[in-house]
Design a protein around this motif. Structure first.
Motif, PDB file in Angstrom:
ATOM      1  N   GLN A   1       0.815  -1.339  -0.385  1.00 23.72           N
ATOM      2  CA  GLN A   1      -0.180  -0.049   0.019  1.00 23.72           C
ATOM      3  C   GLN A   1       0.687   1.111  -0.086  1.00 23.72           C
ATOM      4  O   GLN A   1       0.259   2.297   0.164  1.00 23.72           O
ATOM      5  CB  GLN A   1      -1.049   0.167   1.474  1.00 23.72           C
ATOM      6  CG  GLN A   1      -1.800  -1.147   1.336  1.00 23.72           C
ATOM      7  CD  GLN A   1      -2.705  -1.439   0.301  1.00 23.72           C
ATOM      8  OE1 GLN A   1      -3.707  -0.697   0.498  1.00 23.72           O
ATOM      9  NE2 GLN A   1      -3.049  -2.349  -0.409  1.00 23.72           N
ATOM     10  N   SER A   2       1.536   1.307  -0.655  1.00 23.67           N
ATOM     11  CA  SER A   2       2.652   2.312  -0.895  1.00 23.67           C
ATOM     12  C   SER A   2       3.803   2.452  -2.036  1.00 23.67           C
ATOM     13  O   SER A   2       4.378   1.029  -2.323  1.00 23.67           O
ATOM     14  CB  SER A   2       4.222   2.208   0.456  1.00 23.67           C
ATOM     15  OG  SER A   2       5.101   2.685  -0.280  1.00 23.67           O
ATOM     16  N   PRO A   3       3.442   3.408  -2.938  1.00 23.47           N
ATOM     17  CA  PRO A   3       4.018   3.118  -4.452  1.00 23.47           C
ATOM     18  C   PRO A   3       5.621   2.360  -4.914  1.00 23.47           C
ATOM     19  O   PRO A   3       5.649   1.982  -5.063  1.00 23.47           O
ATOM     20  CB  PRO A   3       3.911   4.582  -5.142  1.00 23.47           C
ATOM     21  CG  PRO A   3       2.845   5.379  -4.328  1.00 23.47           C
ATOM     22  CD  PRO A   3       2.689   4.869  -2.170  1.00 23.47           C
ATOM     23  N   GLU A   4       6.362   3.323  -3.885  1.00 23.46           N
ATOM     24  CA  GLU A   4       7.386   2.766  -4.123  1.00 23.46           C
ATOM     25  C   GLU A   4       8.004   0.834  -4.082  1.00 23.46           C
ATOM     26  O   GLU A   4       8.566   0.785  -4.355  1.00 23.46           O
ATOM     27  CB  GLU A   4       8.554   3.245  -3.720  1.00 23.46           C
ATOM     28  CG  GLU A   4       8.117   4.439  -3.660  1.00 23.46           C
ATOM     29  CD  GLU A   4       7.408   5.704  -3.302  1.00 23.46           C
ATOM     30  OE1 GLU A   4       6.772   6.930  -2.965  1.00 23.46           O
ATOM     31  OE2 GLU A   4       7.164   5.099  -2.121  1.00 23.46           O
ATOM     32  N   ALA A   5       7.365   0.357  -2.613  1.00 21.82           N
ATOM     33  CA  ALA A   5       7.438  -0.568  -2.079  1.00 21.82           C
ATOM     34  C   ALA A   5       6.713  -1.197  -2.991  1.00 21.82           C
ATOM     35  O   ALA A   5       7.495  -2.889  -3.018  1.00 21.82           O
ATOM     36  CB  ALA A   5       7.164  -0.484  -0.632  1.00 21.82           C
ATOM     37  N   ASP A   6       5.495  -1.064  -3.813  1.00 18.08           N
ATOM     38  CA  ASP A   6       4.449  -2.353  -4.693  1.00 18.08           C
ATOM     39  C   ASP A   6       5.084  -2.710  -5.384  1.00 18.08           C
ATOM     40  O   ASP A   6       5.457  -3.236  -6.472  1.00 18.08           O
ATOM     41  CB  ASP A   6       3.506  -1.225  -4.618  1.00 18.08           C
ATOM     42  CG  ASP A   6       2.374  -1.701  -3.289  1.00 18.08           C
ATOM     43  OD1 ASP A   6       2.989  -3.032  -2.362  1.00 18.08           O
ATOM     44  OD2 ASP A   6       1.463  -0.787  -3.179  1.00 18.08           O
ATOM     45  N   GLU A   7       5.895  -0.850  -6.487  1.00 18.51           N
ATOM     46  CA  GLU A   7       6.434  -1.191  -7.290  1.00 18.51           C
ATOM     47  C   GLU A   7       7.443  -2.209  -7.385  1.00 18.51           C
ATOM     48  O   GLU A   7       7.260  -2.948  -8.144  1.00 18.51           O
ATOM     49  CB  GLU A   7       7.185   0.567  -7.748  1.00 18.51           C
ATOM     50  CG  GLU A   7       7.822   0.228  -9.304  1.00 18.51           C
ATOM     51  CD  GLU A   7       9.066   0.281  -9.541  1.00 18.51           C
ATOM     52  OE1 GLU A   7       9.606  -0.263 -10.096  1.00 18.51           O
ATOM     53  OE2 GLU A   7       9.708   0.207  -8.416  1.00 18.51           O
TER      54      GLU A   7
END
Length: 198
Positions: free
Chosen positions: A9-15
């Motif tokens: 649920q965090s863009p950088e971590a999910d990417e």
């Protein structure tokens, strides 16, 4: 592998999870006794602290254990039990180096059947049957890794249209549904235990 996941649920971590097979595996390994978002943000935090934009199994496997434990323990800690999880992450990476030349994707790249893939996942340090089945379901449902019989091998987690695990989370709504399913299961288990005592 370049798919958008929504587990941290965090863009950088999910990417990172969507493009790095090792990050996805490490996130799954960390997913115990902490909220899912915390666990799946872990690989990104580890990569950042190593000064990288990805995880490398060879680098982690060869890292000084005390130094690596300190890296995961720095605030905010990567896990509620950063020392023991640092050891597990290194054991996982050492296994990958030894058996798959450090290439996490090799675990599933040529798996002919769901049963074979489940066996390979089950052999990973820190992966019991349930964790292996959930990760297999995640591979099949979201990462388009679908060897023959994968749903059956993933057990209840492979069912279509269910909200049982991280394999079913594609955003905040499905996260709420998975949490509700888990709460209901806990409640049912409590009631069954109470009925046994009565």
């Amino acid at each position: 592998m370049d798919i958008t996941l929504r587990l941290a649920q965090s863009p950088e971590a999910d990417e990172l999870l969507g493009r790095s097979p090792l990050a996805a595996l490490v996130g799954m390994l960390l997913d115990q006794q902490v909220p899912m978002e915390w666990a799946f943000s872990g690989p990104y935090t580890i990569a950042q602290r190593l000064g990288r934009d990805d995880l490398d199994a060879h680098e982690i496997a060869a890292h000084d254990p005390e130094d690596f434990a300190a890296l995961l323990s720095a605030k905010p800690a990567v896990h509620r039990y950063p020392g023991s999880m640092a050891k597990r992450v290194q054991q996982l990476c050492q296994y990958l180096v030894e058996h798959y030349d450090g290439d996490a994707e090799a675990i599933w790249r040529d798996a002919a059947t769901g049963k074979e893939l489940l066996r390979r996942l089950n052999e990973l340090p820190g992966f019991g049957k349930q964790k292996a089945q959930i990760f297999l379901a995640l591979l099949g449902k979201q990462l388009k890794v679908a060897p023959e019989g994968w749903r059956e091998a993933a057990g209840p987690y492979g069912e279509q249209g269910c909200y049982r695990s991280v394999a079913d989370i594609t955003g905040p709504d499905s996260l709420d549904k998975v949490r509700a399913t888990k709460q209901a299961a806990k409640q049912a288990a409590k009631q069954a235990a109470a009925a046994k005592k009565a």
